[in-house]
Design a protein around this motif. Structure first.
Motif: not given
Length: 144
Positions: A19-44
């Motif tokens: 979900i978050l990676n698709e939002i990042i790809d679309i652009g313009g609605t999140t400050a996140h720019r780097e893609k998330f993998d499973d571990q980053r989602i857990i940690d973040y």
């Protein structure tokens, strides 16, 4: 099928990352720019060091969105919030809008706010309340 909410689990990380990676790809609605993998989602989001809670909205077993609630980070390199403030971030699958996922996780976090002695102050995302795709709104919390 009705939308229900529960605490996010490590098993939800793949769906949350998608979900978050698709939002990042679309652009313009999140400050996140780097893609998330499973571990980053857990940690973040699911188990961060300053985390209070994280919920997923589901329709059946499908994750439609998620919302995290964290205390502000005193070591944040940008504009800092007071240490007794927190941030809520909400993300909804761009293909699942208008199904109640955002409303349900916001309502669930209202209960979390009460439990930790916080008051919710709504401040819309600079691009506007409920402006699509993906990011519904941004909230700040103030600890009483």
């Amino acid at each position: 099928m009705p939308v229900h909410v529960r605490a996010a689990l490590p098993q939800d990380a793949s769906a949350m990352a998608r979900i978050l990676n698709e939002i990042i790809d679309i652009g313009g609605t999140t400050a996140h720019r780097e893609k998330f993998d499973d571990q980053r989602i857990i940690d973040y989001f699911i188990s961060p060091k300053l985390g209070i809670s994280c919920f997923v909205a589901l329709e059946g077993e499908q994750v439609l969105g998620f919302q995290s609630l964290d205390w502000s980070d005193p070591d944040w390199p940008g504009d800092r919030l007071p240490p007794d403030w927190g941030v809520i971030a909400t993300f909804v699958d761009p293909h699942a809008h208008k199904r109640g996922a955002g409303r349900r996780v916001v309502r669930q976090h209202g209960g979390s706010c009460e439990k930790c002695g916080c008051q919710l102050h709504r401040r819309n995302h600079p691009q506007g309340k409920h402006r699509r795709p993906g990011l519904l709104r941004r909230h700040w919390l103030y600890r009483l």
